[in-house]
Design a protein around this motif. Structure first.
Motif, short mmCIF file in Angstrom:
data_model
loop_
_atom_site.label_atom_id
_atom_site.label_comp_id
_atom_site.label_asym_id
_atom_site.label_seq_id
_atom_site.Cartn_x
_atom_site.Cartn_y
_atom_site.Cartn_z
N TRP A 228 -0.57 -0.27 15.67
CA TRP A 228 -1.68 -0.55 14.74
C TRP A 228 -1.51 0.45 13.59
O TRP A 228 -1.73 1.64 13.74
N VAL B 181 -12.76 -0.53 7.31
CA VAL B 181 -11.33 -0.80 7.45
C VAL B 181 -11.09 -2.28 7.19
O VAL B 181 -12.01 -3.09 7.31
N LEU C 45 -2.08 2.56 10.26
CA LEU C 45 -3.15 3.16 9.47
C LEU C 45 -2.53 3.71 8.19
O LEU C 45 -1.47 4.35 8.24
N THR D 147 -5.78 -0.81 7.35
CA THR D 147 -5.09 -0.82 8.65
C THR D 147 -4.47 -2.20 8.88
O THR D 147 -4.82 -3.18 8.22
N PRO E 230 -1.56 3.92 17.49
CA PRO E 230 -1.67 4.20 16.06
C PRO E 230 -0.34 4.61 15.43
O PRO E 230 0.42 5.38 16.02
#
Length: 365
Positions: free
Chosen positions: A137, A87, A139, A113, A164
Motif C-alpha cells: 500500500w 487520503v 504512501l 495513497t 506500507p
C-alpha cells in the motif's frame, strides 16, 4: 482511529470500509450513486446516511473515486472540514496533488495513497474485507504532510493488513505504468487477437493464453479513466516494448530466410529477448514479497467433481508438504483437468509418493 468516511463505494472503497468495520471502526459511506452506497451498506461496510448527519469531524476521510475526480472530491471534503485527515486511493498520485495545489487547497491534512490490489470485477459486490491483506500500500507523503495525517494513513494500512511502502508521487506513477498499467494494455492487445480468430484456434487455448489474458476481462471504462491520468509514463514503457516488438518481428523474418547468416541472426535475436525476459521475471518478488524462489511442479490429473481439490490439499497436508501455489488447467470439452501444485524442490518426492499411495494419477515430468 474510531470513525471514517469512505467517499466512493466501488471495489476499493467498499473493501476498505469492510476491513475497517470488521475492526470496530464506525464508517460512513457516500457515493454519487446512492444505490451503490446502499449496496455497500447492505454488505456491512458501514452506514449510508447523509454525510450532513455526521456529528463533528471523523478521524479519516478516504476518497475512492476515479483519478479524474479525486482532486474535486478531496477539495469538497476538505472544504467541508469533514475529517482530521484525508487520503485518496487512486492508482495515480502526481496529478491529483498538482490539481489540488492549483485549486489553492491546503494539503497539510492530505496524503496520497495507493493500495496495490484489485480484481477484474468492479463495484461493491466484488469487494472483500481481505482484499488488501499482505499487499503493498503506497504512501506518498511530502514535507507539507502533517505527522498526525501520516500516522492515521499508516493506521489505515495496518487495519487493512497491508504492507506500507513510502514513495515519491511521480516515482510511483512511473512504477505503476510499468507493473500495472502497461500489462493491462498488453493483455488486452493479446486478447483482442482472439476476437476474430478461427474457432478451431480458440479451442486450442491453454493455460498460457489464459494467464496472459486474465486481466483483459477488466472494465474498459475504468481503465480509460486510469490511463487518462497517467498517459505519459505508460506511453514511455510501451515505446520500449514497441522497439522490442519491431526487433523481434525482424528476427522472426530472419528465421524465414534462406540465408544462413540471417537465420542465425534471427535465432540470436529471439534468444536475446527470451533471456532478457528470464532476467526480468526473476526480479518479480516471490511469496510474501520475499526474494523469488524457484518451485517445482507436481502435476495431478483431477476430475471435475466437488471435493477433489480439497482431497488433494488434505493429502499434501498429510505428507507434511506446503503447497506454495496452484494452477488448474482444464481439459477442453472434458470434465477433467490438470492441477499443477508448486512446491519446494525437496518436497517433490515426498508429495509424489503420498499422492500415488492415495490413488492419484500424476503427470510424468
Amino acid at each position: 482511529m474510531r470513525t471514517a468516511v469512505v467517499i466512493g463505494t466501488g471495489l476499493i472503497g467498499t473493501s476498505a470500509a469492510l476491513a475497517l468495520t470488521a475492526r470496530g471502526i464506525t464508517v460512513h459511506l457516500a457515493d454519487h450513486d446512492p444505490a451503490q452506497a446502499r449496496t455497500a451498506a447492505a454488505l456491512g461496510a458501514g452506514t449510508d446516511e447523509p454525510l450532513d448527519s455526521v456529528q463533528g469531524k471523523v478521524d479519516l476521510a478516504i476518497v475512492a473515486v476515479p483519478p479524474a475526480h479525486v482532486a474535486a472530491a478531496l477539495a469538497d471534503a476538505i472544504g467541508r472540514d469533514l475529517a482530521r485527515a484525508y487520503v485518496d486511493v487512486a492508482s495515480v498520485k502526481g496529478g491529483p496533488r498538482r490539481e489540488l495545489a492549483a485549486l489553492g487547497v491546503d494539503v497539510a491534512a492530505y496524503i496520497g495513497t495507493h493500495p496495490m490490489a484489485g480484481k477484474e470485477r468492479s463495484g461493491p459486490l466484488a469487494a472483500t474485507a481481505d482484499l488488501f491483506e499482505g499487499r503493498p500500500w503506497v504512501l506518498t507523503p511530502t514535507r507539507d504532510t502533517d505527522h498526525e495525517v501520516l500516522n492515521l494513513a499508516l493506521e489505515l494500512v495496518a487495519l487493512c493488513k497491508a504492507v506500507p511502502v513510502v514513495m515519491d508521487a511521480d516515482a510511483h506513477d512511473r512504477a505503476v505504468a510499468l507493473v500495472s498499467h502497461t500489462p493491462q494494455l498488453v493483455s488486452s492487445m493479446v486478447a483482442a487477437r482472439l476476437e476474430d480468430a478461427d474457432e478451431t484456434a480458440v479451442r486450442l487455448c491453454g493455460q498460457g493464453i489464459r494467464d496472459v489474458t486474465r486481466i483483459a476481462a477488466s472494465d474498459p471504462r475504468m481503465w480509460v479513466e486510469i490511463l487518462s491520468a497517467n498517459p505519459g509514463p505508460v506511453a514511455d514503457v510501451l515505446a520500449g516494448i514497441a522497439a522490442d516488438l519491431a526487433e523481434t518481428v525482424e528476427a522472426l523474418r530472419g528465421l524465414q530466410s534462406s540465408d544462413e547468416e540471417k537465420r542465425r541472426g534471427g535465432a540470436a535475436g529471439i534468444e536475446d529477448v527470451l533471456k532478457r525476459g528470464n532476467a526480468g521475471r526473476v526480479r518479480v518478488p516471490g511469496k510474501h514479497g520475499a526474494a523469488p524462489i524457484t518451485y517445482e511442479t507436481v502435476g495431478v490429473f483431477i476430475s471435475d467433481r466437488p471435493g477433489e481439490l480439497a482431497r488433494i490439499f488434505a493429502d499434501a497436508g498429510r505428507a507434511g508438504v506446503n503447497i506454495e501455489d496452484v494452477r488448474i488447467e482444464h481439459a477442453t470439452g472434458q470434465q477433467a483437468g490438470l492441477v499443477q501444485l508448486m512446491v519446494e524442490p525437496r518436497a517433490v518426492p515426498v508429495l509424489e509418493a503420498e499422492l500415488r499411495d492415495r490413488g492419484w494419477s500424476l503427470r510424468q515430468q
